[in-house]
Design a protein around this motif. Sequence first.
Motif, PDB file in Angstrom:
ATOM      1  N   ARG A   1       1.894 -32.278  29.173  1.00  0.00           N
ATOM      2  CA  ARG A   1       2.165 -32.530  30.578  1.00  0.00           C
ATOM      3  C   ARG A   1       2.022 -31.244  31.396  1.00  0.00           C
ATOM      4  NH1 ARG A   1       6.236 -35.438  29.805  1.00  0.00           N
ATOM      5  NH2 ARG A   1       7.840 -33.801  29.832  1.00  0.00           N
ATOM      6  N   THR A   2       2.490 -30.124  30.866  1.00  0.00           N
ATOM      7  CA  THR A   2       2.361 -28.844  31.574  1.00  0.00           C
ATOM      8  C   THR A   2       0.906 -28.451  31.737  1.00  0.00           C
ATOM      9  OG1 THR A   2       4.499 -28.114  30.677  1.00  0.00           O
ATOM     10  CG2 THR A   2       3.007 -26.405  31.537  1.00  0.00           C
ATOM     11  N   ILE A   3       0.132 -28.599  30.644  1.00  0.00           N
ATOM     12  CA  ILE A   3      -1.299 -28.266  30.714  1.00  0.00           C
ATOM     13  C   ILE A   3      -1.995 -29.164  31.730  1.00  0.00           C
ATOM     14  CG2 ILE A   3      -3.461 -28.276  29.418  1.00  0.00           C
ATOM     15  CD1 ILE A   3      -1.830 -27.470  26.940  1.00  0.00           C
ATOM     16  N   GLY A   4      -1.609 -30.424  31.769  1.00  0.00           N
ATOM     17  CA  GLY A   4      -2.216 -31.344  32.728  1.00  0.00           C
ATOM     18  C   GLY A   4      -1.959 -30.928  34.169  1.00  0.00           C
ATOM     19  N   TRP A   5      -0.707 -30.475  34.464  1.00  0.00           N
ATOM     20  CA  TRP A   5      -0.394 -30.025  35.811  1.00  0.00           C
ATOM     21  C   TRP A   5      -1.194 -28.771  36.171  1.00  0.00           C
ATOM     22  CZ3 TRP A   5       1.481 -32.449  39.694  1.00  0.00           C
ATOM     23  CH2 TRP A   5       2.376 -33.502  39.523  1.00  0.00           C
ATOM     24  N   ILE A   6      -1.322 -27.859  35.204  1.00  0.00           N
ATOM     25  CA  ILE A   6      -2.092 -26.628  35.466  1.00  0.00           C
ATOM     26  C   ILE A   6      -3.536 -26.965  35.793  1.00  0.00           C
ATOM     27  CG2 ILE A   6      -2.972 -24.512  34.411  1.00  0.00           C
ATOM     28  CD1 ILE A   6      -0.349 -24.343  32.837  1.00  0.00           C
ATOM     29  N   ILE A   7      -4.133 -27.869  35.033  1.00  0.00           N
ATOM     30  CA  ILE A   7      -5.525 -28.257  35.285  1.00  0.00           C
ATOM     31  C   ILE A   7      -5.656 -28.931  36.641  1.00  0.00           C
ATOM     32  CG2 ILE A   7      -7.390 -29.775  34.504  1.00  0.00           C
ATOM     33  CD1 ILE A   7      -6.456 -29.262  31.635  1.00  0.00           C
ATOM     34  N   ALA A   8      -4.693 -29.800  36.977  1.00  0.00           N
ATOM     35  CA  ALA A   8      -4.763 -30.508  38.255  1.00  0.00           C
ATOM     36  C   ALA A   8      -4.685 -29.532  39.430  1.00  0.00           C
ATOM     37  CB  ALA A   8      -3.632 -31.540  38.341  1.00  0.00           C
ATOM     38  N   VAL A   9      -3.773 -28.535  39.344  1.00  0.00           N
ATOM     39  CA  VAL A   9      -3.638 -27.555  40.419  1.00  0.00           C
ATOM     40  C   VAL A   9      -4.905 -26.707  40.536  1.00  0.00           C
ATOM     41  CG1 VAL A   9      -2.369 -25.503  41.170  1.00  0.00           C
ATOM     42  CG2 VAL A   9      -1.128 -27.494  40.286  1.00  0.00           C
TER      43      VAL A   9
ATOM     44  N   VAL B   1      -7.995 -27.564  39.713  1.00  0.00           N
ATOM     45  CA  VAL B   1      -9.054 -28.395  40.298  1.00  0.00           C
ATOM     46  C   VAL B   1      -8.849 -28.537  41.804  1.00  0.00           C
ATOM     47  CG1 VAL B   1     -10.028 -30.723  40.356  1.00  0.00           C
ATOM     48  CG2 VAL B   1      -9.538 -29.638  38.170  1.00  0.00           C
ATOM     49  N   LEU B   2      -7.592 -28.729  42.249  1.00  0.00           N
ATOM     50  CA  LEU B   2      -7.310 -28.843  43.675  1.00  0.00           C
ATOM     51  C   LEU B   2      -7.656 -27.561  44.417  1.00  0.00           C
ATOM     52  CD1 LEU B   2      -6.135 -30.471  46.009  1.00  0.00           C
ATOM     53  CD2 LEU B   2      -3.868 -29.632  45.386  1.00  0.00           C
TER      54      LEU B   2
ATOM     55  N   LEU C   1     -11.393 -27.350  44.787  1.00  0.00           N
ATOM     56  CA  LEU C   1     -11.900 -28.255  45.817  1.00  0.00           C
ATOM     57  C   LEU C   1     -11.631 -27.710  47.221  1.00  0.00           C
ATOM     58  CD1 LEU C   1     -10.907 -31.734  44.309  1.00  0.00           C
ATOM     59  CD2 LEU C   1     -13.184 -30.716  44.434  1.00  0.00           C
ATOM     60  N   LEU C   2     -10.446 -27.131  47.423  1.00  0.00           N
ATOM     61  CA  LEU C   2     -10.129 -26.549  48.723  1.00  0.00           C
ATOM     62  C   LEU C   2     -11.028 -25.366  49.035  1.00  0.00           C
ATOM     63  CD1 LEU C   2      -6.213 -26.687  48.673  1.00  0.00           C
ATOM     64  CD2 LEU C   2      -7.773 -28.130  49.976  1.00  0.00           C
ATOM     65  N   LEU C   3     -11.333 -24.555  48.014  1.00  0.00           N
ATOM     66  CA  LEU C   3     -12.231 -23.425  48.215  1.00  0.00           C
ATOM     67  C   LEU C   3     -13.625 -23.896  48.583  1.00  0.00           C
ATOM     68  CD1 LEU C   3     -12.867 -20.413  48.091  1.00  0.00           C
ATOM     69  CD2 LEU C   3     -13.236 -20.642  45.627  1.00  0.00           C
ATOM     70  N   LEU C   4     -14.119 -24.926  47.867  1.00  0.00           N
ATOM     71  CA  LEU C   4     -15.445 -25.457  48.185  1.00  0.00           C
ATOM     72  C   LEU C   4     -15.474 -26.036  49.590  1.00  0.00           C
ATOM     73  CD1 LEU C   4     -16.353 -27.205  44.797  1.00  0.00           C
ATOM     74  CD2 LEU C   4     -17.302 -25.085  45.713  1.00  0.00           C
ATOM     75  N   LEU C   5     -14.410 -26.712  49.994  1.00  0.00           N
ATOM     76  CA  LEU C   5     -14.349 -27.275  51.333  1.00  0.00           C
ATOM     77  C   LEU C   5     -14.374 -26.171  52.378  1.00  0.00           C
ATOM     78  CD1 LEU C   5     -13.989 -29.889  52.982  1.00  0.00           C
ATOM     79  CD2 LEU C   5     -11.527 -29.524  52.853  1.00  0.00           C
ATOM     80  N   TYR C   6     -13.661 -25.090  52.093  1.00  0.00           N
ATOM     81  CA  TYR C   6     -13.645 -23.965  53.029  1.00  0.00           C
ATOM     82  C   TYR C   6     -15.027 -23.330  53.167  1.00  0.00           C
ATOM     83  CZ  TYR C   6     -12.616 -19.306  54.853  1.00  0.00           C
ATOM     84  OH  TYR C   6     -12.623 -18.154  55.581  1.00  0.00           O
TER      85      TYR C   6
END
Length: 272
Positions: free
Chosen positions: A60-68, A70-71, A74-79
């Motif tokens: 679960r911890t690894i999953g949260w790290i990966i999700a953050v 990726v987010l 995505l924000l960097l690419l949008l910028y």
Amino acid sequence: MNTQINGNYQGVPMGQNNPQWPNPPAGAMPYGTPPQGNVPPQGPPMPPRGDDPDGRKRRRTIGWIIAVAVLDLLLLLLYLLLPSRCSCDRDNGGTSSYVSESDDSYFDSIPDDPDAPADSVASDVEDVIEQGGQLQFTVSWARNDTVDIDAHCIEPSGYEIFYLTKDTTSPSGGKLDIDNKEHDSGRIEHITYADCSSMRDGTYVFSAVNYTGGNNAGVKAYLTVGDKTYLYQITGLRGQEQRANVAKVTIAGGQVTNIDHLLDCDEVDMHP
């Protein structure tokens, strides 16, 4: 059965020649006999097969790290993909990180404004543009600023017009013909293309660069295409080698087919 409901139990223990209960296998302990000798202590009950709380927590911890991560990506690419840009129509609400609503007197001195304060730099710009070619790019800065602002143009081939190529004609016929430094009396840099018909097809990127760094009252950039001139007011260009991309001009078949204004601008009358 050898039992009495209201008396003591009179039966034979099971497993001891009791016909109602089978004897235990040879060598086995009789039923109900307590264990003898040293018996290993019983540990806590093992969790069911596949039930690993620590493993689930790690996953679960690894999953949260990966999700953050990726987010953030995505924000960097949008910028990066959605830079602040606008056309010359101010109604579109576009802004630029280099443009402010400052009331600085330097920005009040627009050449075609009869009520603007006298500004010899603006007058010099007007004189230069009137003598220029079909496509021109001019930058200017306040006379009291001790700073060197450079005009740059990157052509479709990758060739760059700037101070190192001054007075050298580019592959598309452009050149930097005015280059003032921080201690010069002039405060103008000027790139000109005499005839668009000799220019190679593609996109030309015009920029202003703060070569020396340092504070300044602001920078004006002018893009002249034929008889139209667009004025860009730039503030915040203070870091050394900091660049402000001003506009992209597309040439096709020897003509200007598109102007992509990267900063907010006004159309000004430089040809009375």
